[in-house]
Design an enzyme around this catalytic site. Sequence first.
Site, PDB file in Angstrom:
ATOM      1  N   LYS A 183       0.832  -1.201   0.000  1.00  0.00           N
ATOM      2  CA  LYS A 183       0.000   0.000   0.000  1.00  0.00           C
ATOM      3  C   LYS A 183       0.869   1.254   0.000  1.00  0.00           C
ATOM      4  O   LYS A 183       0.619   2.201  -0.763  1.00  0.00           O
ATOM      5  CB  LYS A 183      -0.933   0.018   1.211  1.00  0.00           C
ATOM      6  CG  LYS A 183      -1.830   1.250   1.252  1.00  0.00           C
ATOM      7  CD  LYS A 183      -2.620   1.362   2.536  1.00  0.00           C
ATOM      8  CE  LYS A 183      -1.800   2.003   3.636  1.00  0.00           C
ATOM      9  NZ  LYS A 183      -2.620   2.430   4.796  1.00  0.00           N
ATOM     10  N   SER A 184       1.893   1.274   0.856  1.00  0.00           N
ATOM     11  CA  SER A 184       2.748   2.453   0.973  1.00  0.00           C
ATOM     12  C   SER A 184       3.427   2.777  -0.350  1.00  0.00           C
ATOM     13  O   SER A 184       3.471   3.934  -0.777  1.00  0.00           O
ATOM     14  CB  SER A 184       3.804   2.225   2.059  1.00  0.00           C
ATOM     15  OG  SER A 184       3.207   2.073   3.318  1.00  0.00           O
ATOM     16  N   THR A 197       2.761  11.651  12.989  1.00  0.00           N
ATOM     17  CA  THR A 197       2.680  10.598  11.984  1.00  0.00           C
ATOM     18  C   THR A 197       3.668  10.933  10.878  1.00  0.00           C
ATOM     19  O   THR A 197       3.800  12.096  10.473  1.00  0.00           O
ATOM     20  CB  THR A 197       1.269  10.444  11.387  1.00  0.00           C
ATOM     21  OG1 THR A 197       1.348   9.645  10.183  1.00  0.00           O
ATOM     22  CG2 THR A 197       0.640  11.773  11.033  1.00  0.00           C
ATOM     23  N   SER A 198       4.357   9.938  10.380  1.00  0.00           N
ATOM     24  CA  SER A 198       5.364  10.142   9.342  1.00  0.00           C
ATOM     25  C   SER A 198       4.760  10.708   8.064  1.00  0.00           C
ATOM     26  O   SER A 198       5.468  11.293   7.235  1.00  0.00           O
ATOM     27  CB  SER A 198       6.052   8.813   9.028  1.00  0.00           C
ATOM     28  OG  SER A 198       5.109   7.878   8.514  1.00  0.00           O
ATOM     29  N   GLY A 217      -5.852   7.730   5.106  1.00  0.00           N
ATOM     30  CA  GLY A 217      -5.118   8.816   5.740  1.00  0.00           C
ATOM     31  C   GLY A 217      -3.897   9.227   4.935  1.00  0.00           C
ATOM     32  O   GLY A 217      -3.575  10.418   4.835  1.00  0.00           O
ATOM     33  N   ARG A 243      -7.007  -3.362  10.185  1.00  0.00           N
ATOM     34  CA  ARG A 243      -5.969  -4.106  10.918  1.00  0.00           C
ATOM     35  C   ARG A 243      -6.526  -4.717  12.208  1.00  0.00           C
ATOM     36  O   ARG A 243      -6.041  -5.765  12.655  1.00  0.00           O
ATOM     37  CB  ARG A 243      -4.767  -3.211  11.182  1.00  0.00           C
ATOM     38  CG  ARG A 243      -4.140  -2.719   9.891  1.00  0.00           C
ATOM     39  CD  ARG A 243      -2.715  -2.267  10.031  1.00  0.00           C
ATOM     40  NE  ARG A 243      -2.286  -1.537   8.838  1.00  0.00           N
ATOM     41  CZ  ARG A 243      -1.921  -2.093   7.690  1.00  0.00           C
ATOM     42  NH1 ARG A 243      -1.914  -3.412   7.584  1.00  0.00           N
ATOM     43  NH2 ARG A 243      -1.548  -1.343   6.662  1.00  0.00           N
ATOM     44  N   LYS A 268      -4.715   6.217  14.742  1.00  0.00           N
ATOM     45  CA  LYS A 268      -4.900   5.571  13.447  1.00  0.00           C
ATOM     46  C   LYS A 268      -6.404   5.546  13.143  1.00  0.00           C
ATOM     47  O   LYS A 268      -7.150   6.397  13.629  1.00  0.00           O
ATOM     48  CB  LYS A 268      -4.300   4.168  13.469  1.00  0.00           C
ATOM     49  CG  LYS A 268      -2.793   4.153  13.742  1.00  0.00           C
ATOM     50  CD  LYS A 268      -2.004   4.773  12.608  1.00  0.00           C
ATOM     51  CE  LYS A 268      -0.514   4.702  12.848  1.00  0.00           C
ATOM     52  NZ  LYS A 268       0.259   5.287  11.722  1.00  0.00           N
ATOM     53  N   GLN A 324       1.407   6.843  18.772  1.00  0.00           N
ATOM     54  CA  GLN A 324       0.682   7.202  17.556  1.00  0.00           C
ATOM     55  C   GLN A 324      -0.315   6.137  17.131  1.00  0.00           C
ATOM     56  O   GLN A 324      -1.174   6.382  16.275  1.00  0.00           O
ATOM     57  CB  GLN A 324       1.657   7.516  16.418  1.00  0.00           C
ATOM     58  CG  GLN A 324       2.392   6.317  15.823  1.00  0.00           C
ATOM     59  CD  GLN A 324       3.705   5.995  16.527  1.00  0.00           C
ATOM     60  OE1 GLN A 324       3.856   6.225  17.719  1.00  0.00           O
ATOM     61  NE2 GLN A 324       4.664   5.458  15.787  1.00  0.00           N
ATOM     62  N   ASP A 341       1.761  -0.170  12.611  1.00  0.00           N
ATOM     63  CA  ASP A 341       0.702  -0.961  11.981  1.00  0.00           C
ATOM     64  C   ASP A 341       0.721  -2.412  12.432  1.00  0.00           C
ATOM     65  O   ASP A 341      -0.280  -3.127  12.298  1.00  0.00           O
ATOM     66  CB  ASP A 341       0.830  -0.896  10.455  1.00  0.00           C
ATOM     67  CG  ASP A 341       0.366   0.437   9.899  1.00  0.00           C
ATOM     68  OD1 ASP A 341      -0.269   1.209  10.641  1.00  0.00           O
ATOM     69  OD2 ASP A 341       0.650   0.718   8.723  1.00  0.00           O
TER      70      ASP A 341
END
Length: 423
Positions: free
Chosen positions: A20-21, A163-164, A91, A377, A332, A328, A305
Amino acid sequence: MLLKVRKSKVKGNIRIPGSKSHTIRALFFASLAGGKSEIRSPLISDDALSAVAVCKALGAKIEKQDDKYIVEGFGKEPVIPEDVINVGNSGTTLRFGVMTAALGDGCSVFTGDWQIRQRPLGPLLCAINNLGAEAYSTRNNGKAPVVVKGKLKGGKTELDSVTSQYLSSILINSPLLPLDTEVIVTRLNEVPYVDITLWWLDKLGIKYENHGYKTFYIRGGQEYKPLNVTIPGDFSSATFFAVQAAISGEEFVLDNLDMTDPQGDKTVFAILEDMGAKVKVEGKSVRIKGCELVGREIDMNAIPDALPAMAVAGCFAKGETRLVNVPQARIKETDRIHVMCEQLRKMGADVMELEDGLVIRESKLKGCKLEGYGDHRIVMSLAIAGLNAEGETIIDTAEAVNVTFPEFISFLSQCGADISTCE
């Protein structure tokens, strides 16, 4: 949709779908490039389709051909959308999209589903304002819906990257700005996700400086060339099968995984091996077989995650497992620390919340009715718990798996799981 799961002997060979990333980054980079790009083996899921829709709304032409996307980018000049942009549940797409829209000369409005409208965006909006554009939350709460008005120019900004995705958004878009950009990072969680973005910048020949993840300096006036890439497999998706093997004593061979990839969740295999599982890397496959697990303390900051699945693993490890330094995880799709504690307790788990994580002790789980809270998740992790619990486990909002892993249920079924869905 309800997911019904019973204790099962599950093992087999799985080809893990695309990351996904990487898929979402590839779609944005291709859209920001001039010319035509080819993205092979992308993830096809709700989140990825949200990214496709946003890039198209900003002017990219995207066509799916067999197992690839053909993208004709808009370069440095996104169009002003004809309507409000809805990012669905993604997100990543929201955080990347608002800054990409600010490259254009006009106003764009972003919103999403109920979970997206609860997720913070304030530090990125502040950075956009500091870099020459305008951005604000319509409810004045630092969350979507948000309005952004270009054009971004560049300059200097501080950034609290809880968040990154905030930092990645700036890194992706700032090379195209007329001025250089300096980002002073006051906090950074999830460093491996930034490394994925930097991997792409390196691949695309972008000039930047990274001073120990504390300060980033990005040269302005650059451009992206068209891409021709194959998306690697998703270690976040692989985590669920890795945990299933580790806690059940069975074996999985997980294909399409490249251990040289910067994805942080690949460290899950090393963690499970340290806890007692047997892990062997065979080219672009990983063989993992369960054995007696022993609890340990795990710093989850880089791999938030994986927290829901590792919480399940902790229930089957001797002694105590501590998942720490991951505050963090509370911001989510859900507060994953609280939700996993709540739902695993329903199954009989000995689990306790920390401000920044969970403490789990070895427990005997029993099937029951559980809430998935529409979080992909959470649903998938509880399904793994159910496959190793006595009796039947029923999980609601199971349609959430389509956000990142539509094949999850069918893959488990093919490998012997007693798993089914119903309305």
